[in-house]
Motif scaffolding. Structure first.
Motif, PDB file in Angstrom:
ATOM      1  N   THR A 276       0.841  -1.208   0.000  1.00 25.03           N
ATOM      2  CA  THR A 276       0.000   0.000   0.000  1.00 25.03           C
ATOM      3  C   THR A 276       0.875   1.256   0.000  1.00 25.03           C
ATOM      4  OG1 THR A 276      -1.628  -1.253   1.266  1.00 25.03           O
ATOM      5  CG2 THR A 276      -1.956   1.120   1.155  1.00 25.03           C
ATOM      6  N   ARG A 277       1.933   1.236   0.829  1.00 24.46           N
ATOM      7  CA  ARG A 277       2.832   2.407   0.883  1.00 24.46           C
ATOM      8  C   ARG A 277       3.478   2.653  -0.497  1.00 24.46           C
ATOM      9  NH1 ARG A 277       4.734  -0.076   5.523  1.00 24.46           N
ATOM     10  NH2 ARG A 277       6.762  -0.462   4.575  1.00 24.46           N
ATOM     11  N   ASN A 278       3.927   1.554  -1.130  1.00 17.85           N
ATOM     12  CA  ASN A 278       4.534   1.693  -2.466  1.00 17.85           C
ATOM     13  C   ASN A 278       3.579   2.344  -3.448  1.00 17.85           C
ATOM     14  OD1 ASN A 278       6.846   0.508  -1.611  1.00 17.85           O
ATOM     15  ND2 ASN A 278       6.351  -1.543  -2.398  1.00 17.85           N
ATOM     16  N   ARG A 279       2.333   1.895  -3.410  1.00 17.65           N
ATOM     17  CA  ARG A 279       1.362   2.434  -4.374  1.00 17.65           C
ATOM     18  C   ARG A 279       1.031   3.896  -4.077  1.00 17.65           C
ATOM     19  NH1 ARG A 279      -2.606  -2.096  -6.787  1.00 17.65           N
ATOM     20  NH2 ARG A 279      -1.400  -3.934  -6.240  1.00 17.65           N
ATOM     21  N   ILE A 280       0.945   4.222  -2.775  1.00 19.33           N
ATOM     22  CA  ILE A 280       0.665   5.629  -2.411  1.00 19.33           C
ATOM     23  C   ILE A 280       1.819   6.512  -2.904  1.00 19.33           C
ATOM     24  CG2 ILE A 280       0.435   7.254  -0.474  1.00 19.33           C
ATOM     25  CD1 ILE A 280      -1.008   5.029   1.089  1.00 19.33           C
ATOM     26  N   GLU A 281       3.076   6.036  -2.681  1.00 18.02           N
ATOM     27  CA  GLU A 281       4.244   6.828  -3.109  1.00 18.02           C
ATOM     28  C   GLU A 281       4.218   7.066  -4.617  1.00 18.02           C
ATOM     29  OE1 GLU A 281       7.476   4.623  -1.408  1.00 18.02           O
ATOM     30  OE2 GLU A 281       7.095   5.495   0.582  1.00 18.02           O
ATOM     31  N   SER A 290      -3.406  10.903  -2.929  1.00 19.44           N
ATOM     32  CA  SER A 290      -3.636   9.579  -2.346  1.00 19.44           C
ATOM     33  C   SER A 290      -4.946   9.572  -1.579  1.00 19.44           C
ATOM     34  CB  SER A 290      -2.492   9.232  -1.394  1.00 19.44           C
ATOM     35  OG  SER A 290      -2.891   8.165  -0.560  1.00 19.44           O
ATOM     36  N   PRO A 291      -5.718   8.505  -1.705  1.00 22.55           N
ATOM     37  CA  PRO A 291      -6.953   8.417  -0.906  1.00 22.55           C
ATOM     38  C   PRO A 291      -6.644   8.099   0.560  1.00 22.55           C
ATOM     39  CG  PRO A 291      -6.662   6.418  -2.224  1.00 22.55           C
ATOM     40  CD  PRO A 291      -5.537   7.331  -2.581  1.00 22.55           C
ATOM     41  N   LYS A 295       0.890   7.315   6.724  1.00 17.54           N
ATOM     42  CA  LYS A 295       1.285   7.000   8.116  1.00 17.54           C
ATOM     43  C   LYS A 295       0.483   5.818   8.684  1.00 17.54           C
ATOM     44  CE  LYS A 295       3.035  11.421   9.826  1.00 17.54           C
ATOM     45  NZ  LYS A 295       2.577  12.340   8.753  1.00 17.54           N
ATOM     46  N   ASP A 296      -0.762   5.646   8.211  1.00 18.45           N
ATOM     47  CA  ASP A 296      -1.592   4.553   8.721  1.00 18.45           C
ATOM     48  C   ASP A 296      -1.046   3.177   8.342  1.00 18.45           C
ATOM     49  OD1 ASP A 296      -3.430   6.167   9.989  1.00 18.45           O
ATOM     50  OD2 ASP A 296      -4.695   6.379   8.198  1.00 18.45           O
ATOM     51  N   PHE A 297      -0.065   3.157   7.441  1.00 21.12           N
ATOM     52  CA  PHE A 297       0.440   1.871   6.939  1.00 21.12           C
ATOM     53  C   PHE A 297       1.893   1.621   7.324  1.00 21.12           C
ATOM     54  CE2 PHE A 297      -3.040   3.400   4.400  1.00 21.12           C
ATOM     55  CZ  PHE A 297      -3.864   2.288   4.344  1.00 21.12           C
ATOM     56  N   GLU A 298       2.402   2.440   8.262  1.00 24.06           N
ATOM     57  CA  GLU A 298       3.813   2.333   8.624  1.00 24.06           C
ATOM     58  C   GLU A 298       4.086   1.406   9.808  1.00 24.06           C
ATOM     59  OE1 GLU A 298       4.919   6.450   8.906  1.00 24.06           O
ATOM     60  OE2 GLU A 298       5.259   6.603   6.741  1.00 24.06           O
ATOM     61  N   GLY A 299       3.055   0.838  10.415  1.00 28.07           N
ATOM     62  CA  GLY A 299       3.236  -0.115  11.505  1.00 28.07           C
ATOM     63  C   GLY A 299       3.774   0.537  12.772  1.00 28.07           C
ATOM     64  N   PRO A 300       4.085  -0.220  13.854  1.00 25.21           N
ATOM     65  CA  PRO A 300       4.034  -1.691  13.837  1.00 25.21           C
ATOM     66  C   PRO A 300       2.620  -2.264  13.905  1.00 25.21           C
ATOM     67  CG  PRO A 300       4.668  -0.908  16.018  1.00 25.21           C
ATOM     68  CD  PRO A 300       4.559   0.315  15.145  1.00 25.21           C
ATOM     69  N   GLU A 315     -16.366   0.419   0.363  1.00 23.34           N
ATOM     70  CA  GLU A 315     -16.908   1.657  -0.235  1.00 23.34           C
ATOM     71  C   GLU A 315     -16.465   1.791  -1.702  1.00 23.34           C
ATOM     72  OE1 GLU A 315     -15.246   4.556   2.414  1.00 23.34           O
ATOM     73  OE2 GLU A 315     -16.423   3.841   4.115  1.00 23.34           O
ATOM     74  N   HIS A 316     -15.938   0.698  -2.254  1.00 23.47           N
ATOM     75  CA  HIS A 316     -15.521   0.608  -3.664  1.00 23.47           C
ATOM     76  C   HIS A 316     -14.345   1.508  -4.008  1.00 23.47           C
ATOM     77  CE1 HIS A 316     -19.072  -1.816  -4.114  1.00 23.47           C
ATOM     78  NE2 HIS A 316     -19.820  -0.823  -3.657  1.00 23.47           N
ATOM     79  N   ASP A 317     -13.475   1.778  -3.045  1.00 26.27           N
ATOM     80  CA  ASP A 317     -12.256   2.521  -3.367  1.00 26.27           C
ATOM     81  C   ASP A 317     -11.386   1.651  -4.276  1.00 26.27           C
ATOM     82  OD1 ASP A 317     -10.127   4.713  -2.586  1.00 26.27           O
ATOM     83  OD2 ASP A 317      -9.143   2.759  -2.475  1.00 26.27           O
ATOM     84  N   PRO A 318     -10.960   2.162  -5.451  1.00 24.82           N
ATOM     85  CA  PRO A 318     -10.255   1.297  -6.407  1.00 24.82           C
ATOM     86  C   PRO A 318      -8.893   0.800  -5.903  1.00 24.82           C
ATOM     87  CG  PRO A 318     -10.461   3.559  -7.260  1.00 24.82           C
ATOM     88  CD  PRO A 318     -11.249   3.492  -5.993  1.00 24.82           C
ATOM     89  N   LEU A 319      -8.139   1.639  -5.190  1.00 25.64           N
ATOM     90  CA  LEU A 319      -6.818   1.213  -4.718  1.00 25.64           C
ATOM     91  C   LEU A 319      -6.958   0.093  -3.678  1.00 25.64           C
ATOM     92  CD1 LEU A 319      -3.743   1.566  -4.632  1.00 25.64           C
ATOM     93  CD2 LEU A 319      -4.056   3.370  -2.923  1.00 25.64           C
ATOM     94  N   ALA A 320      -7.838   0.299  -2.699  1.00 22.87           N
ATOM     95  CA  ALA A 320      -8.046  -0.719  -1.659  1.00 22.87           C
ATOM     96  C   ALA A 320      -8.546  -2.014  -2.284  1.00 22.87           C
ATOM     97  CB  ALA A 320      -9.042  -0.207  -0.620  1.00 22.87           C
TER      98      ALA A 320
END
Ligand SMILES: [Zn+2]
Length: 412
Positions: A276-281, A290-291, A295-300, A315-320
């Protein structure tokens, strides 16, 4: 010297047949004489005698059950809850979850502790969590009959004093178990999360009815448990079921095991958040919006990121949607191989991804139907199930209870 606990003393006085009956009732949690009779073909008077004896000794509680066909309410038997308690310890990368169950599998207390798994002295940190858990239960902890530990952690981070590889084939080399046994007085049984989650009340019927099935967890860990006639197959090392390190063609991502291309780099919660982080970048680099907040995907806490994806996919978000669909494709391809190899009657998948029904679960079912012989795929029951923070700890406590009863039978 260990002082004898009330329940241990009580059990030592029971006959072997009475112990067998208690063990069976523990698996059913609440049961009637009619349900017990086919499992104990002793004749009616012996079964009645054993039940009466156990009531007399204070082992069983009796209530009026559901009305039967003739309008009568048969006796419903359960183990008396105050007799003793079972502790479930789930020790994992995101943190520790502890749960205490009573004799009937009812949750008495549960508590979660945040990440510390790769701390310098992880075993000590774990023991402190257990002490803290007990500090809330000063009376009950004196009557803990057995504990289970569930952990998938096998590798030390270089240079740290983290957990060594637990071996379930030879418990003596497990430092976590040794440290707990040195500190506390109850017997401790170890296992892997994908095996022990199956002992939860609602899944344990498959174990109790001696079914052959396969359970998969896709969480921060990716693992598989194979049950044959109700017994889990542990393999030569005691660690069978490492689905996460199977290589995926075309995948070049590095894995913590030292290799590259492992399935877990794609489909563990950490792997999904990395993708997900790669795609957002990429979206941001190309000037898009970015939708999601990266930061929500950086863990831990990678589970948090996956929960966001599941919600957004609904909610039909295409990336998710796209990320969950490709996760399901990777997992489905491996599971089709698993089904072809083992031909199980049931395939259970534990993951919060299963909440993304059409995208995740339907995709996996389609791949299995497409890639397996109909002989295997048509009669296969596939069950997708989410879990709670304490599901593995609960299963672990039930497992400890089962082992405790098995031991009391051996002692006779
Ligand atoms: Zn690997």
């Amino acid at each position: 010297m260990k002082e004898a606990r009330y329940a241990d003393t009580l059990f030592s006085r029971l006959s072997r047949d009475e112990k067998k009956l208690v063990h069976e009732i523990s698996k059913q949690e609440i049961t009637t004489r009619e349900e017990l009779a086919p499992r104990f073909p002793w004749g009616g008077s012996k079964l009645n005698g054993c039940l009466a004896s156990l009531r007399g000794q204070g082992v069983l509680s009796v209530t009026a059950g559901e009305k039967d066909g003739s309008g009568r309410k048969p006796h419903a038997y359960a183990l008396r809850s105050g007799l003793g308690f079972f502790l479930g310890l789930h020790c994992d990368i995101p943190g520790d979850n502890l749960v205490l169950l009573d004799f009937n599998g009812r949750v008495i207390h549960e508590k979660g502790y945040a990440t510390k798994s790769y701390a310098d002295n992880a075993v000590e940190a774990f023991l402190r969590n257990v002490e803290d858990f007990f500090s809330g239960l000063p009376e009950l902890n004196k009557n803990i009959l057995a504990a289970g530990i569930s952990t998938a952690i096998q590798f030390n981070k270089p240079g740290s004093k983290s957990f060594r590889s637990p071996s379930y084939a030879n418990d003596a080399v497990a430092p976590l178990k040794n440290a707990l046994e040195a500190r506390f007085r109850f017997p401790i049984y170890m296992g892997r999360p994908q095996v022990l989650i199956c002992y939860r009340k609602y899944k344990s019927s498959l174990i109790n009815s001696r079914k052959s099935f396969i359970n998969i967890i896709v969480t921060d860990n990716v693992g598989i448990a194979v049950f044959i006639n109700g017994e889990s197959y542990l393999g030569h090392s005691g660690l069978s079921g490492d689905l996460g390190h199977i290589k995926v063609p075309g995948n070049t991502l590095p894995c913590y095991c030292g290799s590259t291309g492992c399935l877990r780099t794609l489909i563990s919660y950490m792997g999904i958040c990395g993708e997900t982080r790669n795609r957002i970048e990429k979206i941001l680099e190309s000037g898009g919006t970015s939708p999601f907040d990266i930061k929500d995907f950086e863990g831990p806490d990678y589970e948090k990121g996956v929960k966001i994806l599941v919600t957004k996919a609904a909610e039909h978000d295409p990336l998710a949607t796209n990320i969950i669909y490709s996760t399901a494709t990777h997992l489905g391809n491996i599971l089709a191989t698993v089904v072809s190899l083992f031909n199980p009657e049931y395939l259970i998948i534990h993951s919060i991804l299963t909440r993304a029904e059409e995208i995740f679960t339907d995709r996996i079912k389609t791949i299995i139907r497409k890639n397996c012989l109909e002989l295997y795929s048509l009669p296969l029951h596939i069950e997708m199930t989410a879990y709670t923070q304490f599901s593995i700890a609960e299963g672990t406590a039930v497992y400890a209870r089962d082992k405790y009863f098995m031991q009391t039978l051996k002692d006779n």
